[in-house]
Design a protein around this motif. Sequence first.
Motif, PDB file in Angstrom:
ATOM      1  N   ALA A 166       0.839  -1.210   0.000  1.00 40.13           N
ATOM      2  CA  ALA A 166       0.000   0.000   0.000  1.00 40.13           C
ATOM      3  C   ALA A 166       0.871   1.255   0.000  1.00 40.13           C
ATOM      4  N   ARG A 204       2.160   1.911  -3.479  1.00 42.36           N
ATOM      5  CA  ARG A 204       1.148   2.560  -4.326  1.00 42.36           C
ATOM      6  C   ARG A 204       0.982   4.023  -3.941  1.00 42.36           C
ATOM      7  N   TYR A 205       1.106   4.320  -2.639  1.00 38.19           N
ATOM      8  CA  TYR A 205       0.993   5.713  -2.173  1.00 38.19           C
ATOM      9  C   TYR A 205       2.103   6.570  -2.772  1.00 38.19           C
ATOM     10  N   SER A 235      -3.210   5.117   3.886  1.00 42.46           N
ATOM     11  CA  SER A 235      -2.524   5.258   2.592  1.00 42.46           C
ATOM     12  C   SER A 235      -3.532   5.422   1.464  1.00 42.46           C
ATOM     13  N   TYR A 236      -4.582   4.600   1.488  1.00 43.35           N
ATOM     14  CA  TYR A 236      -5.558   4.670   0.405  1.00 43.35           C
ATOM     15  C   TYR A 236      -6.449   5.903   0.494  1.00 43.35           C
ATOM     16  N   ILE A 241      -4.314   8.236  -1.298  1.00 47.17           N
ATOM     17  CA  ILE A 241      -4.288   7.865  -2.719  1.00 47.17           C
ATOM     18  C   ILE A 241      -5.559   8.323  -3.427  1.00 47.17           C
ATOM     19  N   PHE A 242      -6.720   8.033  -2.830  1.00 49.50           N
ATOM     20  CA  PHE A 242      -7.993   8.402  -3.465  1.00 49.50           C
ATOM     21  C   PHE A 242      -8.156   9.912  -3.551  1.00 49.50           C
ATOM     22  N   CYS A 257      -4.444  -0.072  -7.992  1.00 46.98           N
ATOM     23  CA  CYS A 257      -4.719  -0.281  -6.567  1.00 46.98           C
ATOM     24  C   CYS A 257      -5.850  -1.278  -6.304  1.00 46.98           C
ATOM     25  N   SER A 258      -6.734  -1.467  -7.276  1.00 47.63           N
ATOM     26  CA  SER A 258      -7.954  -2.233  -7.038  1.00 47.63           C
ATOM     27  C   SER A 258      -7.678  -3.679  -6.624  1.00 47.63           C
ATOM     28  N   ILE A 293      -6.595  -3.796  -3.014  1.00 51.99           N
ATOM     29  CA  ILE A 293      -7.720  -3.516  -2.115  1.00 51.99           C
ATOM     30  C   ILE A 293      -8.557  -4.772  -1.899  1.00 51.99           C
TER      31      ILE A 293
END
Length: 312
Positions: A119, A122-123, A217-218, A221-222, A241-242, A245
């Motif tokens: 995560a 991805r961040y 983190s997400y 990200i979002f 990211c999906s 998740i």
Amino acid sequence: MAEANLTRVNEFVLLGFSDLPNLQDILFGIFLVIYLNIMIGNGLIIVITRSDAALHTPMYFFLGNFAFLEICYTSVTLPRLLYDLWTRNKNISLLACAAQLCFFLILAVPESILLVVMAYDRYVAICKPLYYTLIMNHKVCVQLVIASWLSGMPIIVAQTYQIFSLHFCNSNIINHIFCDMPSLMKLTCGGTFWNEASVYADTVLFGFVPLVLILFSYNRIFTTIKKLPSVMGRSKAFSTCSSHIMVVGLFYGSGIISYLQPKTSSMTGIEKMLSLFYTSITPLFNPLIYSLRNKDVILAMKKLFSKLTVYK
């Protein structure tokens, strides 16, 4: 007391699916297929992330390590379950039970922490793209993986020793599919408050805290994705990211619910089903989730299969 307990309880009985005596052979076949698919699917992820130069990035480096963890993780529980179903022998020695629990937790904790690392990767990629190669260099990636493997090991070994030093009330029947911590704690009695508290504390430390970090983190990200000017850019950023998740939801959802059940809980059937999710179903679906939703992985698989076809 610990010495007395060790001489009084020399082995346990894993009930597993003994309440379904007519389905033992069918269940053996089902779990054998699941185990083989876990080995093949995750093994394929390891091969393509190592062999395809296009996948030599931090994201796929972590994915390859995660797939290796899944293979080790399931190999602690499923072979024993297959043995029990095939031989109808439910007995497991105290030492084997302790080893199974210890190795299971030693592998489950790195998996939890590695999901946080993925995560974070991805961040950095989405929120700090200009600094991505600087922050997530190969040395840092290796250090993060090593830290994931080693961080919880001393606590887990101490926790396992603590559990098997308790008094088991002259009962050795574990109504579960493997030697898991919640099912073992239900057999203990007398002054176990602090031991139960330590189990919950470990669950919070290695379950809730990583989950909170992932959610944080997400959230960032979002927030960043929503600010992207193009719809295509937002779609591409979200697609990376999906898959992660979905894996996080399967792993943490079943694991945390199972481990936070009170000792007196009688929902044994639900506990078994939840344990099947985080020991079998999640490792089975992970390769599918990461491959079917990832064009780079699909392309790498096509290249690998084309090479194998040429060699034939």
